[in-house]
Every structure is written in C-alpha cells, then in structure tokens.
Design a protein around this motif. Structure first.
Motif, PDB file in Angstrom:
ATOM      1  N   GLY A   1       0.761  -1.244   0.000  1.00 16.22           N
ATOM      2  CA  GLY A   1       0.000   0.000   0.000  1.00 16.22           C
ATOM      3  C   GLY A   1       0.790   1.292   0.000  1.00 16.22           C
TER       4      GLY A   1
ATOM      5  N   ASN B   1       0.784   3.524  -5.261  1.00 19.34           N
ATOM      6  CA  ASN B   1      -0.559   3.356  -5.812  1.00 19.34           C
ATOM      7  C   ASN B   1      -0.652   3.669  -7.303  1.00 19.34           C
ATOM      8  OD1 ASN B   1      -1.481   2.763  -3.192  1.00 19.34           O
ATOM      9  ND2 ASN B   1      -1.702   4.943  -2.731  1.00 19.34           N
TER      10      ASN B   1
ATOM     11  N   TYR C   1      -9.284  -3.616   3.115  1.00 18.78           N
ATOM     12  CA  TYR C   1      -7.885  -3.845   2.751  1.00 18.78           C
ATOM     13  C   TYR C   1      -7.144  -4.466   3.925  1.00 18.78           C
ATOM     14  CZ  TYR C   1      -3.000  -2.970   1.633  1.00 18.78           C
ATOM     15  OH  TYR C   1      -1.654  -3.121   1.400  1.00 18.78           O
TER      16      TYR C   1
ATOM     17  N   TYR D   1      -4.288  -2.645  -2.974  1.00 16.61           N
ATOM     18  CA  TYR D   1      -4.645  -1.351  -2.390  1.00 16.61           C
ATOM     19  C   TYR D   1      -5.357  -0.453  -3.399  1.00 16.61           C
ATOM     20  CZ  TYR D   1      -4.111   2.869   0.476  1.00 16.61           C
ATOM     21  OH  TYR D   1      -4.340   3.990   1.211  1.00 16.61           O
TER      22      TYR D   1
END
Length: 287
Positions: free
Chosen positions: A100, A103, A244, A266
C-alpha cells in the motif's frame, strides 16, 4: 545663767551643722516615675540583640538526568534512486504496491512518486529518510513482501475467474464473493466491473455465507476487538466487512482473517470503496 543658755545654744547649732553636712553626702533618690539608665563601663562590651537563627535552606531536588537522545538513523550507500530505471525499480514498485505504499502503475522508472513512496516507507520503519534505496531499505521491504508476479510487474489485469456468478449477483449492484475461487467481483446490472483476489476467515472464525447488504462504511477503521487497522471497511454482517489487509498483501494466503473478506490490492480496494454505496448487495457463496 546666761552662760548656760549660751552653751546650750552653741551645742544645738553644732549638732544641726553636723546633720546638714551628712545629708549632703547622700545621692538624692530618683524622682518617682523617672527611669535611671546605667551607662556601660568603659571597655565593657556593648549589649547587642541576640541574632535570630538563620533559616536552613531547603535542599533542591536533584535534577533527573536527561535520557540520552537516540541517534538518528544513518543511511547506507545508495543502491538506486530518483532518475534510475530498470528491473530493480520495477520490482521495488511492485513490492511497495503490495503493502500500500505505491498506488501508481508499475513503470520501472524511479520518479517523484516512487521517491515519495520510499520516503514514506522509510519513515514508518525508522530507516533514514533519503528517498533512495539503500541495503537496509531493500532488506526490510523484501522481508515484508513476496516475489512479485509477472502480472504485478507488468500491470496486467487479473485473470477472469472461471467460477460462475451466483444468480443473486445478476441484478442491481452487488459485491459477488466466490469462496471457490477466492475472488470478489463487483457486478453492476449483471456486468462485472472489477475482480480482485480475496482471503477469508479461518475455520474457527469463518466468513459468513449468504446474501447481505452494505450497512456501514469506514475509510480509516480500526477493529475495536482486535485493535488492528481495517482500511476501506464496508460492513455487511455484524463486525464482518470487506476491507484492505496489509497482512494479506505481505503474506498472501499463509494466514486468514478474523472473519472479514480481506483484499490485498490497495489500488483496487480504494476504487471499489469509492464506488460501493450503503445498501448495495453482498453475496458470499461457493460456485
């Protein structure tokens, strides 16, 4: 006769004279109400008021020694960083994406987005924040992630699952979750909009099966029972939610949830969270 009288008078005068002389030799008494002050004799010490005892100072508490400041982490030699490109950068981006921190799409070019992602990862893990990759940063990242798949390295879309859609997923807006394939499909009007890999609860804490609806959403949720983060939580049955999971991203299927539906992508869960509304359907089934 006259001689006798003269003798008597002379004797009386002599006695009166003697009495007067004696009286003058005596110091007259002090007048009533007056106070006689004796002068100190020469050379005698003068009287002085007794000195009052000096107050004993209260000892001040000894200052506690200040703890030694922790040394700032130092970076190692630069392995690669901003401006570089190649397979190492592609691997780095894919691994950061698993947990994460990255992105964007995996490109293999080390630009501003990658620099910011590496800096954030370093700060979170107590590593010297440089924005470039040293051996400490690389070792820590590898310990928290798995070997990226070919699809992750090339931004390939996930394979279309072979499981059939449950008939309850063919109408409306539904998160259709297939336990047979461990895939969640976001279906709108019978058309699949998105597919993501998911993980379920253990035998002790199984994920409930059936038809539900989303009754609450919490972007930055933390479990009140397990005190663990549940970002992008979409609750469908009691405390069970689609959310998540950093653990799923790092360890894959070598673990289980506490009953929730875990997502490890993510970027996908961020997009899904923004699309799903309160009241949308959730169907969990075996195909």
């Amino acid at each position: 006769m006259k001689m006798v009288i003269r003798g008597l008078i002379a004797g009386a005068l002599a006695a009166l004279l003697a009495t007067t002389v004696a009286a003058c030799a005596v110091e007259p008494a002090a007048a009533p109400g007056s106070e006689a002050t004796a002068s100190p004799a020469a050379g005698s010490p003068s009287a002085s008021p007794s000195a009052s005892p000096s107050a004993t100072p209260t000892p001040s508490p000894s200052a506690k020694p200040k703890p030694e400041p922790k040394p700032s982490p130092t970076s190692g030699p630069r392995l690669f960083g901003k401006g570089d490109s190649g397979d190492n950068v592609r691997d780095l981006q894919a691994r950061l994406k698993q947990i994460g921190w990255f992105n964007a799409g995996v490109t293999g070019f080390y630009g501003n987005v990658t620099t910011e992602a590496v800096s954030g990862f370093q700060a979170k893990r107590g590593i010297a924040v440089t924005g470039f990759v040293d051996q400490t940063t690389l070792d820590r990242l590898r310990a928290m992630t798995r070997e990226p798949t070919a699809a992750e390295l090339t931004n390939a879309p996930p394979p279309v699952p072979s499981g059939k859609l449950d008939p309850r997923c063919l109408t409306g807006r539904v998160m259709c979750i297939d336990k047979s394939t461990s895939v969640l499909r976001w279906v709108v009007g019978g058309t699949v909009q998105m597919s993501v890999e998911v993980r379920f609860g253990s035998q002790e804490l199984p994920t409930r099966e059936g038809q539900f609806s989303v009754f609450a959403k919490s972007r930055d949720h933390v479990s009140s029972i397990y005190k663990t983060p549940m970002p992008f939580a979409m609750f469908f049955s009691g405390g069970q939610a689609v959310h998540y999971s950093p653990d799923f991203a790092a360890n894959g299927y070598n673990g289980a949830s506490h009953g929730c539906v875990n997502v490890r992508d993510y970027g996908a869960i961020t997009s899904l969270y923004d699309q799903v509304n309160i009241g949308d359907g959730v169907v969990i089934y075996w195909s």
